[in-house]
Design a protein around this motif. Structure first.
Motif, PDB file in Angstrom:
ATOM      1  N   VAL A   5      47.822  40.785  31.160  1.00 29.29           N
ATOM      2  CA  VAL A   5      46.828  40.405  31.841  1.00 29.29           C
ATOM      3  C   VAL A   5      45.796  40.970  30.558  1.00 29.29           C
ATOM      4  N   VAL A   6      44.862  40.276  30.261  1.00 25.78           N
ATOM      5  CA  VAL A   6      43.800  40.958  29.175  1.00 25.78           C
ATOM      6  C   VAL A   6      42.330  40.633  29.627  1.00 25.78           C
ATOM      7  N   GLY A   7      42.186  41.990  30.245  1.00 26.20           N
ATOM      8  CA  GLY A   7      40.263  41.658  30.781  1.00 26.20           C
ATOM      9  C   GLY A   7      39.246  42.676  30.405  1.00 26.20           C
ATOM     10  N   ASP A   8      38.524  42.385  30.471  1.00 25.49           N
ATOM     11  CA  ASP A   8      37.372  44.197  31.391  1.00 25.49           C
ATOM     12  C   ASP A   8      37.612  45.105  31.450  1.00 25.49           C
ATOM     13  N   GLY A  13      33.988  45.836  41.746  1.00 19.89           N
ATOM     14  CA  GLY A  13      33.486  45.343  41.001  1.00 19.89           C
ATOM     15  C   GLY A  13      33.582  43.331  40.430  1.00 19.89           C
ATOM     16  N   ARG A  14      33.234  42.670  39.338  1.00 26.12           N
ATOM     17  CA  ARG A  14      32.768  41.781  39.566  1.00 26.12           C
ATOM     18  C   ARG A  14      34.077  41.808  38.008  1.00 26.12           C
ATOM     19  N   HIS A  15      35.450  41.572  37.755  1.00 23.84           N
ATOM     20  CA  HIS A  15      36.056  41.725  36.184  1.00 23.84           C
ATOM     21  C   HIS A  15      36.343  39.959  35.947  1.00 23.84           C
ATOM     22  N   VAL A  16      36.260  39.826  33.921  1.00 29.52           N
ATOM     23  CA  VAL A  16      36.717  38.842  33.801  1.00 29.52           C
ATOM     24  C   VAL A  16      37.835  39.391  33.439  1.00 29.52           C
ATOM     25  N   TYR A  17      38.880  38.606  32.831  1.00 34.12           N
ATOM     26  CA  TYR A  17      40.162  38.403  32.893  1.00 34.12           C
ATOM     27  C   TYR A  17      40.626  36.785  31.923  1.00 34.12           C
ATOM     28  N   ALA A  18      41.744  37.158  31.076  1.00 26.27           N
ATOM     29  CA  ALA A  18      42.594  35.945  31.024  1.00 26.27           C
ATOM     30  C   ALA A  18      43.912  36.387  30.841  1.00 26.27           C
ATOM     31  N   PHE A  19      45.006  35.478  30.535  1.00 24.72           N
ATOM     32  CA  PHE A  19      46.198  35.674  30.185  1.00 24.72           C
ATOM     33  C   PHE A  19      46.502  35.371  28.806  1.00 24.72           C
ATOM     34  N   LEU A  20      46.969  36.593  28.098  1.00 28.75           N
ATOM     35  CA  LEU A  20      47.887  36.516  25.743  1.00 28.75           C
ATOM     36  C   LEU A  20      49.065  36.087  26.502  1.00 28.75           C
ATOM     37  N   VAL A  21      49.326  34.682  26.272  1.00 28.18           N
ATOM     38  CA  VAL A  21      50.788  33.721  26.125  1.00 28.18           C
ATOM     39  C   VAL A  21      51.416  34.056  24.711  1.00 28.18           C
ATOM     40  N   ASP A  22      52.598  34.742  24.593  1.00 27.27           N
ATOM     41  CA  ASP A  22      52.956  35.306  23.734  1.00 27.27           C
ATOM     42  C   ASP A  22      52.194  35.743  22.356  1.00 27.27           C
ATOM     43  N   LEU A  31      38.304  30.962  39.655  1.00 25.17           N
ATOM     44  CA  LEU A  31      36.797  30.535  39.025  1.00 25.17           C
ATOM     45  C   LEU A  31      37.197  31.014  38.132  1.00 25.17           C
ATOM     46  N   ALA A  32      36.385  30.336  36.742  1.00 26.75           N
ATOM     47  CA  ALA A  32      36.094  30.149  35.714  1.00 26.75           C
ATOM     48  C   ALA A  32      34.650  31.191  35.411  1.00 26.75           C
ATOM     49  N   ALA A  33      35.104  31.721  34.359  1.00 30.45           N
ATOM     50  CA  ALA A  33      34.002  32.812  33.618  1.00 30.45           C
ATOM     51  C   ALA A  33      32.997  32.297  33.366  1.00 30.45           C
ATOM     52  N   ARG A  34      31.446  31.847  33.529  1.00 33.60           N
ATOM     53  CA  ARG A  34      30.258  31.144  32.796  1.00 33.60           C
ATOM     54  C   ARG A  34      30.131  31.964  31.610  1.00 33.60           C
ATOM     55  N   ASP A  35      30.132  33.880  31.708  1.00 35.01           N
ATOM     56  CA  ASP A  35      29.714  34.585  30.677  1.00 35.01           C
ATOM     57  C   ASP A  35      30.706  34.464  29.652  1.00 35.01           C
ATOM     58  N   ALA A  36      32.381  33.832  29.132  1.00 35.40           N
ATOM     59  CA  ALA A  36      33.266  34.130  28.195  1.00 35.40           C
ATOM     60  C   ALA A  36      32.649  34.139  27.093  1.00 35.40           C
ATOM     61  N   ASP A  37      32.936  35.329  26.669  1.00 38.43           N
ATOM     62  CA  ASP A  37      32.539  36.633  25.212  1.00 38.43           C
ATOM     63  C   ASP A  37      33.088  34.893  24.559  1.00 38.43           C
ATOM     64  N   PHE A  38      32.548  34.988  23.310  1.00 40.17           N
ATOM     65  CA  PHE A  38      33.118  34.779  22.243  1.00 40.17           C
ATOM     66  C   PHE A  38      33.814  32.861  22.351  1.00 40.17           C
ATOM     67  N   GLY A  39      33.165  32.199  23.486  1.00 36.18           N
ATOM     68  CA  GLY A  39      34.013  31.388  23.796  1.00 36.18           C
ATOM     69  C   GLY A  39      35.558  31.135  24.240  1.00 36.18           C
ATOM     70  N   ARG A  40      36.175  32.955  24.239  1.00 34.24           N
ATOM     71  CA  ARG A  40      37.184  32.882  24.607  1.00 34.24           C
ATOM     72  C   ARG A  40      36.993  32.148  26.148  1.00 34.24           C
ATOM     73  N   PRO A  41      38.657  31.898  26.757  1.00 35.56           N
ATOM     74  CA  PRO A  41      38.762  31.580  28.135  1.00 35.56           C
ATOM     75  C   PRO A  41      38.726  33.015  28.750  1.00 35.56           C
ATOM     76  N   VAL A  51      37.284  34.903  36.782  1.00 40.16           N
ATOM     77  CA  VAL A  51      36.564  35.660  37.320  1.00 40.16           C
ATOM     78  C   VAL A  51      37.507  36.102  38.489  1.00 40.16           C
ATOM     79  N   LEU A  52      37.462  37.975  38.971  1.00 37.32           N
ATOM     80  CA  LEU A  52      37.952  38.279  40.343  1.00 37.32           C
ATOM     81  C   LEU A  52      37.253  39.235  40.678  1.00 37.32           C
ATOM     82  N   LEU A  53      37.204  39.150  41.319  1.00 38.81           N
ATOM     83  CA  LEU A  53      35.989  40.028  42.736  1.00 38.81           C
ATOM     84  C   LEU A  53      37.142  40.879  43.574  1.00 38.81           C
ATOM     85  N   VAL A  54      37.113  42.032  43.261  1.00 39.12           N
ATOM     86  CA  VAL A  54      37.330  43.269  44.096  1.00 39.12           C
ATOM     87  C   VAL A  54      36.468  43.910  44.471  1.00 39.12           C
ATOM     88  N   GLY A  55      36.902  44.196  45.654  1.00 42.70           N
ATOM     89  CA  GLY A  55      35.745  44.462  47.004  1.00 42.70           C
ATOM     90  C   GLY A  55      36.360  46.076  47.438  1.00 42.70           C
TER      91      GLY A  55
END
Lengths: 210, 198
Positions: free
Chosen positions: A139-142, A171-180, A191-201, A204-208
């Motif tokens: 798992v990689v993310g902000d 808070g709000r976190h943006v993440y993705a999975f790094l496969v192999d 939910l897909a992040a609309r602000d995906a950085d550098f075109g990177r998929p 969104v994860l919301l943590v209360g």
């Protein structure tokens, strides 16, 4: 001073000119490193103080209001939660946990003093990803500067599901999975992040708050 | 500015950058304005060239990749201060050359304390391909050049920078750069004439 290119020099240059191959992973690492740098700058204390408390409060309220809408949708549509992605018998998937927690946060928001932002206890969040043929999934993310070294997922050999439990701040976190260690994949169930950085998929994860 | 094409971050053909891409100046302008997709396109367009230069400068793949990664991180950090009337490539190569010099100096310090015994094996079997042997000899000859000559030679003859652009990239004067390139060419000819069978 003349530049006399003779045959020998042409042969030398010809041998040096071919571009190196096989650098797709390294190129992806560059983008991740740059994104991490952006994130560090974005979160640096100096910049945070410049924005001012009121700006943070407005932004936080707006973000949580948006999160409340998401949370409400997720709560009203439980079939879209993580149930389908976890093993048999599991019933507390990440999105549902996050949705409940965010809804709770929004309820607290109205009565909370903005100065109380410091209270941000870590919350356990389980992420699950189906990739039966993958060798490694991280798992990689902000929240970890897009560095998967700290968040390897564990594979269930029977189901081919990969899971990891992270401790995240509200808070709000943006993440993705790094496969192999090569392929960045958005969480198909989030939910897909609309602000995906550098075109990177990104998802969104919301943590209360607890 | 918004770039509509999807990015290919993990698929790579290893070929020269596609000529049908957005004009570089537009990409640089967009990246400077904060368009992350444009910056990713810049990385895509220049990564292979930067890696080629770093590989020839450092002779080590992981050191070269690290130097290039560091270059793009610093490039991203410095972009807001980039004056668009300056040529972009010399500016990029200035950062890259600095990273390579730093990495090279670090490697030399490390090499000074390494015991003998780690000398890489070089293939010497009778069937060893001549083309591979030739490339290895060139690699050794390039590595044997003084850093400033190696840098100038690669910028001029491999990366096709003009002497004016090289002056921007290195901070050295044009005359000095021409002298470095000439000395590098002379040294390479001297060393490689015998190997090439001429």
């Amino acid at each position: 001073m003349s530049e006399d290119r003779d045959e020998l020099l042409d042969r030398i240059v010809g041998a040096l000119r071919p571009l190196p191959e096989g650098h797709a992973e390294a190129k992806a690492r560059v983008l991740i490193a740059v994104a991490a740098e952006r994130e560090r700058v974005r979160r640096s204390p100096a910049r945070a103080t410049q924005r001012g408390r009121m700006t943070r409060w407005i932004a936080g309220a707006a973000g949580l209001a948006a999160a409340a809408v998401v949370a409400a949708i997720l709560l009203l549509q439980p079939s879209r939660s993580y149930d389908a992605s976890v093993g048999a018998g599991s019933s507390s998937p990440a999105v549902r946990v996050a949705a409940v927690a965010v809804a709770d946060s929004v309820a607290r928001l109205a009565s909370r003093d903005p100065a109380g932002d410091a209270a941000s206890a870590l919350q356990p969040i389980q992420l699950v990803f189906r990739a039966p043929t993958a060798t490694t999934v991280r798992v990689v993310g902000d929240f970890n500067s897009w560095d998967g070294e700290h968040a390897p997922m564990t594979r269930d050999p029977r189901s081919g599901l990969w899971s990891a439990t992270l401790s995240l701040r509200p808070g709000r976190h943006v993440y993705a999975f790094l496969v192999d260690d090569t392929l960045l994949v958005r969480d198909p169930r989030a939910l897909a992040a609309r602000d995906a950085d550098f075109g990177r998929p990104g998802s969104v994860l919301l943590v209360g708050r607890p | 500015m918004t770039l509509s094409r999807p990015l290919q971050l993990v698929r790579d053909t290893g070929t020269e950058a596609d000529v049908s891409r957005e004009p570089r100046s537009l990409l640089v302008h967009a990246a400077k304005a904060g368009d992350v997709r444009a910056f990713a396109e810049l990385v895509d367009a220049y990564y292979a060239r930067c890696l080629r230069f770093a590989l020839h400068m450092l002779s080590d793949r992981s050191d070269a990749e690290e130097a290039v990664q560091d270059t793009f991180v610093r490039l991203h950090r410095a972009l807001p201060k980039y004056e668009e009337r300056e040529a972009f490539e010399p500016w990029l190569f200035r950062i890259l050359a600095n990273r390579c010099r730093t990495a090279g100096a670090r490697e030399r310090r490390r090499a000074e304390v390494v015991e003998y015994g780690d000398v890489p094996e070089r293939p010497s079997a009778p069937g060893h391909d001549n083309a591979i042997a030739w490339r290895e000899e060139i690699g050794l000859a390039i590595a044997a050049l003084p850093t400033d000559q190696r840098e100038a030679f690669l910028m001029r003859h491999v990366e096709d920078l003009s002497y004016e652009d090289m002056a921007v990239a290195t901070g050295a004067g044009v005359s000095a750069l021409k002298m470095r390139v000439k000395r590098a060419c002379d040294a390479l000819r001297l060393r490689l004439t015998e190997v090439s069978g001429e």
